[in-house]
Write a protein that holds these residues in place. Structure first.
Motif, short mmCIF file in Angstrom:
data_model
loop_
_atom_site.label_atom_id
_atom_site.label_comp_id
_atom_site.label_asym_id
_atom_site.label_seq_id
_atom_site.Cartn_x
_atom_site.Cartn_y
_atom_site.Cartn_z
N LYS A 68 1.52 2.82 -7.09
CA LYS A 68 1.05 2.07 -8.28
C LYS A 68 -0.08 2.81 -8.88
O LYS A 68 -0.27 3.12 -10.21
CB LYS A 68 0.73 0.79 -8.14
N THR A 69 -1.05 3.20 -8.04
CA THR A 69 -2.35 3.89 -8.64
C THR A 69 -1.86 5.36 -9.13
O THR A 69 -2.38 5.59 -10.27
CB THR A 69 -3.23 4.25 -7.30
N THR A 70 -0.79 5.93 -8.45
CA THR A 70 -0.62 7.32 -8.87
C THR A 70 0.24 7.11 -10.27
O THR A 70 -0.04 7.95 -11.11
CB THR A 70 0.67 7.67 -7.88
N THR A 71 0.79 5.96 -10.52
CA THR A 71 1.44 5.90 -11.85
C THR A 71 0.52 5.62 -12.76
O THR A 71 0.57 6.28 -14.18
CB THR A 71 2.60 4.67 -11.72
N ASN B 66 1.03 -1.03 0.07
CA ASN B 66 -0.13 -0.18 0.03
C ASN B 66 0.88 1.04 -0.20
O ASN B 66 1.70 1.32 0.79
CB ASN B 66 -0.89 0.01 1.24
N GLY B 67 0.40 2.10 -0.77
CA GLY B 67 1.33 3.63 -0.66
C GLY B 67 2.60 3.45 -1.70
O GLY B 67 3.20 4.53 -1.62
N ALA B 68 2.80 2.31 -2.52
CA ALA B 68 4.04 2.37 -3.11
C ALA B 68 3.90 3.29 -4.29
O ALA B 68 4.97 3.62 -4.93
CB ALA B 68 4.25 0.93 -3.54
P1 ATP Z 1 -2.57 1.03 -2.82
O1 ATP Z 1 -2.68 -0.09 -3.13
O2 ATP Z 1 -2.77 1.50 -1.36
O3 ATP Z 1 -3.72 2.09 -3.51
P2 ATP Z 1 -0.55 2.57 -4.30
O4 ATP Z 1 0.73 1.69 -4.59
O5 ATP Z 1 -1.51 2.40 -5.33
O6 ATP Z 1 -1.32 1.99 -2.96
P3 ATP Z 1 -0.68 5.33 -4.22
O7 ATP Z 1 -2.20 5.38 -4.00
O8 ATP Z 1 -0.23 5.73 -5.74
O9 ATP Z 1 -0.05 3.80 -3.99
O10 ATP Z 1 0.00 6.32 -3.27
C1 ATP Z 1 1.43 6.77 -3.38
C2 ATP Z 1 1.49 7.69 -2.21
O11 ATP Z 1 0.96 8.90 -2.66
C3 ATP Z 1 1.02 7.39 -0.72
O12 ATP Z 1 1.87 7.83 0.02
C4 ATP Z 1 -0.24 7.99 -0.65
O13 ATP Z 1 -0.66 8.48 0.84
C5 ATP Z 1 -0.04 9.39 -1.46
N1 ATP Z 1 -1.03 9.82 -2.16
C6 ATP Z 1 -2.15 9.18 -2.74
N2 ATP Z 1 -2.75 10.21 -3.24
C7 ATP Z 1 -2.61 11.56 -2.82
C8 ATP Z 1 -3.20 12.59 -2.87
N3 ATP Z 1 -4.38 12.92 -3.44
N4 ATP Z 1 -2.70 13.72 -2.22
C9 ATP Z 1 -1.55 13.36 -1.28
N5 ATP Z 1 -1.04 12.29 -1.25
C10 ATP Z 1 -1.43 11.31 -1.80
#
Ligand code: ATP
Length: 238
Positions: A44-47, A40-42
């Motif tokens: 992935k979704t942001t990418t 979680n938080g790596a």
């Molecule tokens: P998950 O499996 O929990 O969705 P992930 O690998 O997809 O995790 P992301 O959702 O891309 O991770 O989040 C990456 C980092 O960016 C995390 O530290 C998260 O807290 C932060 N983050 C995500 N969305 C926002 C936002 N809208 N504003 C600020 N920080 C954010």
């Protein structure tokens, strides 16, 4: 080697001062399933959200099917052939199943839309049986099918799926994974983000492991499944 369908080079993405993606590079070859795994938080979704134009990178290059995507708006990216089935599905619960599917074709003007709705019903018969019902009446797994069906309505070259198995029963998860394999056989390239590393890597041609914004490991699905650190961290082994 052939040119990859998607090439990401030194991508960085920040939310204000917080850098969520810290310079990642990876490729997706045409006709493959490529998976990003990570805790979680790596990032992935942001990418995925950056690839589909919903977030802007601070630096880095994204090349999709010969086009530089850096500042291309999201709707143009869909038109270029990159579709996104987001985490949490985001279907429209009061609209019918068919209306939800048609929304996925909103950029198209060609006459093949009806045929593609039927194709979605062939892929997911339950959607066809309930086409006139409100999408909110579907189960979680069925809503996932609808989100995938909707993304396919843009006839994508690359389909990005964010956590398609989240919250699903093992049976439903198997169905979704089988559909991913079926789509690849039909020529669709897939970029998958999954918490269920075992299921995802088992069917992946290539995989990348993300940790706090960085890619720390890559390999074929089989290589990653056999990797000791992956087994410990993501497959629940001691
Ligand atoms: P998950 O499996 O929990 O969705 P992930 O690998 O997809 O995790 P992301 O959702 O891309 O991770 O989040 C990456 C980092 O960016 C995390 O530290 C998260 O807290 C932060 N983050 C995500 N969305 C926002 C936002 N809208 N504003 C600020 N920080 C954010």
């Amino acid at each position: 080697m052939t040119t990859p369908l998607l090439e990401v080079e030194d991508l960085r993405v920040a939310y204000g001062k917080i850098e969520a993606v810290k310079g990642i590079s990876f490729t997706v070859a045409e006709g493959t399933v490529t998976t990003l795994i990570g805790t979680n938080g790596a990032g992935k979704t942001t990418t995925l959200r950056t690839l589909s134009g919903l977030l802007r990178p601070t630096t880095g290059r994204i090349t999709f099917d010969g086009h530089a995507l850096g500042s291309v708006p999201a709707h143009r990216i869909v038109a270029l052939g990159l579709a996104h089935s987001p985490e949490g599905r985001h279907i429209f619960p009061r609209m019918t199943i068919e209306e939800n599917l048609l929304l996925g074709a909103f950029l198209r003007k060609d006459p093949g839309i009806t045929e593609d709705v039927e194709r979605a019903y062939t892929l997911f018969p339950i959607l066809g049986e309930r086409r006139k019902q409100a999408a909110g009446t579907l189960s979680g797994g069925e809503q996932q099918m609808l989100a995938m069906g909707r993304a396919l309505m843009s006839r994508p070259k690359l389909l990005m799926l964010d956590e398609p198995s989240m919250g699903l029963s093992p049976l439903m998860m198997q169905k979704i994974m089988a559909t991913i394999v079926e789509l690849r056989s039909g020529g669709t390239t897939i970029l998958l983000v999954e918490q269920n590393a075992q299921a995802a890597l088992s069917l992946s041609d290539q995989g990348y492991v993300m940790q706090t914004g960085r890619i720390v490991l890559s390999g074929t699905g089989r290589e990653l499944l056999n990797d000791e650190s992956v087994r410990k961290s993501y497959l629940g082994e001691d």
